[in-house]
Scaffold this active site. Structure first.
Site, PDB file in Angstrom:
ATOM      1  N   PRO A   1       0.831  -1.202   0.000  1.00  0.00           N
ATOM      2  CG  PRO A   1      -0.838  -1.594   1.563  1.00  0.00           C
ATOM      3  CD  PRO A   1       0.491  -2.119   1.100  1.00  0.00           C
ATOM      4  CD  GLU A   2       2.814   2.834  -4.384  1.00  0.00           C
ATOM      5  OE1 GLU A   2       3.112   3.987  -4.729  1.00  0.00           O
ATOM      6  OE2 GLU A   2       2.903   1.847  -5.144  1.00  0.00           O
TER       7      GLU A   2
ATOM      8  CE  LYS B   1       5.265   3.823   0.715  1.00  0.00           C
ATOM      9  NZ  LYS B   1       6.218   2.825   0.193  1.00  0.00           N
TER      10      LYS B   1
ATOM     11  NE  ARG C   1       9.654  -2.518  -3.027  1.00  0.00           N
ATOM     12  CZ  ARG C   1       8.826  -1.521  -2.694  1.00  0.00           C
ATOM     13  NH1 ARG C   1       9.198  -0.605  -1.814  1.00  0.00           N
ATOM     14  NH2 ARG C   1       7.619  -1.447  -3.226  1.00  0.00           N
TER      15      ARG C   1
END
Length: 268
Positions: A2-3, A51, A249
């Site tokens: 989730p951002e 976040k 990432r």
């Protein structure tokens, strides 16, 4: 993961449901909070910081949570069936007369003094979705390390808070930047402005969209499209991990629309 926009939408729902309401029961299912009982206190407000989610409760206490990869909060009416996952994934239940807020798979769940929230969010850079977003500070933070790749710089929450892998990949594509481009060779104000514009637009959409087409399979230019054809030029979208060990990432890019990725980078 989730951002910032996802967390902001969750925050809005929780705030609308819980703020000003007395907690009639609380159940924390993590060892450090197993004996904690906040019943009888009032939920003052729920705010997002990048976040991170901060639930401020009367008595100077804040419930701090972070979604990481797949954490989430669900709201249910009394008697409504819960469907966020199996019971063993529940980390917290907060009840009021009208609602039950159930936190699933929350890797970070802790209580902090409200006047000490900086201990958990003080390291964050300017929040892209904050009405008081400090654009100049965000730009300065990003430009402070000119040799760093733009991919790593955008994802570093100490520079600006809220961007995750979706926005990192899509912003780089839309600006024609290969993921390894050094910050010194990037129009950083343009990258900041585009990141904020995309995230704010998606607060209304309820989904993450960068193409302007809010339909399954058509919402992104490159993110999670490895091996598929670029929507602009037809070239195969590539993917590779970027970042320091343990903090790597996956990034996605089109080698034609985003030229310059170094030879030898692992890609498929």
């Amino acid at each position: 993961m989730p951002e910032g926009d996802t967390v902001w939408r969750a925050c809005k729902r929780l705030h609308q449901a819980l703020s000003g309401q007395e907690l009639t029961a609380t159940d924390f299912r993590v060892p450090t909070l197993a004996t904690t009982d906040l019943s009888g206190r009032t939920m003052l407000e729920v705010i997002a910081r990048g976040k991170h989610l901060l639930m401020r409760v009367s008595g100077g206490v804040t419930i701090h949570s972070h979604f990481r990869m797949d954490g989430t909060w669900h709201l249910y009416r009394p008697g409504e069936r819960w469907h966020g996952g199996p019971d063993h994934q529940i980390r917290a239940v907060l009840e009021t007369a009208a609602w039950k807020a159930v936190g699933y798979r929350l890797p970070v769940l802790e209580l902090v003094a409200t006047d000490a929230e900086d201990t958990v969010v003080g390291h964050l850079g300017p929040d892209l979705l904050s009405p008081s977003f400090d654009r100049d500070q965000a730009i300065a933070n990003l430009e402070a390390d000119p040799a760093r790749t733009i991919s790593e710089a955008l994802l570093d929450q100490r520079n600006l808070a809220g961007i995750g892998n979706f926005y990192r990949s899509e912003v780089c594509f839309l600006l024609g930047l290969d993921p390894w481009r050094p910050v010194s060779d990037v129009d950083i104000p343009a990258a900041v402005d585009l990141s904020r514009r995309l995230m704010k637009a998606n607060l209304r959409n309820g989904t993450q969209v960068s193409t302007g087409i809010d339909r399954p399979g058509q919402r992104s230019w490159v993110h999670e499209r490895a091996g598929k054809q670029c929507r602009r030029c037809g070239t195969t979208i590539r993917t590779a991990s970027i970042g320091e060990p343990t903090r790597e990432r996956v990034s996605y890019w089109c080698p034609v629309c985003q030229p310059g990725a170094p030879d030898g980078e692992p890609a498929n």
